[in-house]
Design an enzyme around this catalytic site. Structure first.
Site, PDB file in Angstrom:
ATOM      1  N   ASP A  43      37.868  33.350  48.787  1.00  0.00           N
ATOM      2  CA  ASP A  43      39.033  33.538  47.929  1.00  0.00           C
ATOM      3  C   ASP A  43      40.040  34.501  48.549  1.00  0.00           C
ATOM      4  OD1 ASP A  43      37.674  35.921  47.534  1.00  0.00           O
ATOM      5  OD2 ASP A  43      37.397  35.664  45.378  1.00  0.00           O
ATOM      6  N   ASP A  82      33.650  30.089  47.872  1.00  0.00           N
ATOM      7  CA  ASP A  82      33.690  31.240  46.967  1.00  0.00           C
ATOM      8  C   ASP A  82      33.955  30.798  45.527  1.00  0.00           C
ATOM      9  OD1 ASP A  82      33.141  33.798  47.834  1.00  0.00           O
ATOM     10  OD2 ASP A  82      35.162  34.188  48.569  1.00  0.00           O
ATOM     11  N   LYS A 110      29.241  31.180  47.122  1.00  0.00           N
ATOM     12  CA  LYS A 110      29.099  32.634  47.178  1.00  0.00           C
ATOM     13  C   LYS A 110      29.689  33.232  45.915  1.00  0.00           C
ATOM     14  CE  LYS A 110      31.754  35.359  49.733  1.00  0.00           C
ATOM     15  NZ  LYS A 110      32.227  36.372  48.744  1.00  0.00           N
ATOM     16  N   GLU A 112      30.220  37.286  43.876  1.00  0.00           N
ATOM     17  CA  GLU A 112      30.224  38.726  44.098  1.00  0.00           C
ATOM     18  C   GLU A 112      29.401  39.460  43.046  1.00  0.00           C
ATOM     19  OE1 GLU A 112      34.144  40.331  44.427  1.00  0.00           O
ATOM     20  OE2 GLU A 112      34.738  38.972  46.041  1.00  0.00           O
ATOM     21  N   GLU A 174      29.818  44.197  52.520  1.00  0.00           N
ATOM     22  CA  GLU A 174      31.195  44.494  52.911  1.00  0.00           C
ATOM     23  C   GLU A 174      31.512  45.973  52.829  1.00  0.00           C
ATOM     24  OE1 GLU A 174      35.821  43.127  51.987  1.00  0.00           O
ATOM     25  OE2 GLU A 174      34.135  42.025  51.093  1.00  0.00           O
TER      26      GLU A 174
END
Length: 261
Positions: A43, A82, A110, A112, A174
């Site tokens: 994204d 994403d 994926k 988050e 990250e």
């Protein structure tokens, strides 16, 4: 040959995993020809290609469009898609949107953060999941490094373990201190993919626009292998000058045959 989650798990501690983002067909084609085994359609497209201030403006329709373009360019590469902001707010909602990304061409998705019930629900419905911890742009208030205090480092390490145990086959880490990503990588059974997280992860991902030098800002932990923005500027200047002088199109070499567009 397209690699699977089982293939990537087998690479942990054996062979570093290379991952690049892509958002368009020709870029994806070049990445596949280079032998990069996995492409992330992130994204991040919202910020680096669409001009949004945040990834939170990206919609599921945007992601479907770009995943489709990347799939057409990289037919034999594992593609991760994403899930955009709030499309994974609960297990049922996440499954609907994950299936849309798979239908668009993604091999896995994926998401988050430690959405453990969502991860488990998707895996139970045969959708391969990549986790993401450390800095999570969809909910972050800044892009500063995270995990610098012992408490925050412990939280991130626990999130990574929980993401693994919920069923993810890989986790992106990250913008954390290098020693934290080293610790997490050693503790997990699944591969870790670093972005601004040091050299000891099982693999590395880089945003393709950062690698190309395409744009006007790049994170300090990225590397520019070219400076494509400078090339675009020069091409546009050259074209403008040739049009103004009427040199173009008079300087085009004429060809005969069926090869002309």
């Amino acid at each position: 040959m397209k690699q699977t989650p089982t293939d990537f798990r087998a690479m942990k501690g054996v062979e570093p995993i290379t991952m690049l983002t892509a958002y368009t067909c020709p870029v994806a084609r070049g990445i596949e020809q280079a032998g990069v085994p996995v492409i992330l359609v992130g994204d991040t497209v919202g910020m680096v290609e669409m001009g949004f201030d945040s990834t939170r403006d990206v919609t599921i329709e945007h992601m479907e469009y770009h995943i489709g373009a990347v799939r057409r360019g990289a037919k034999d590469t594992h593609i991760i898609g994403d899930l955009p902001y709030l499309t994974d707010k609960d297990p049922a909602t996440a499954l609907i949107h994950a299936r849309r990304l798979i239908a668009a061409g993604a091999d896995s998705i994926k998401l988050e953060g430690p959405k453990l019930d969502v991860i488990a629900h998707l895996v139970a419905h045969d959708i391969a999941v990549v986790g993401h911890t450390g800095l999570t742009p969809q909910t972050a208030t800044s892009f500063k490094k995270v995990g610098s205090t012992s408490e925050d480092a412990q939280r991130i390490a626990e999130e990574a373990r929980d993401i693994q145990d919920a069923g993810a086959f890989m986790v992106v880490i990250e913008h954390v201190p290098y020693d934290l990503s080293t610790r997490i990588t050693a503790e997990l059974r699944i591969p870790t993919i670093g972005i601004g997280a040091g050299p000891d992860c099982d693999g590395q991902v880089l945003v393709i626009n950062d690698a190309l030098g395409l744009g006007d800002y790049w994170p300090p932990f990225s590397k520019q292998y070219a400076h494509v923005s400078d090339t675009i500027l020069q091409v546009a200047k050259d074209f403008r000058g040739e049009v103004a002088s009427r040199e173009f199109p008079n300087n085009i070499i004429r060809f005969t045959g069926t090869g002309n567009r």
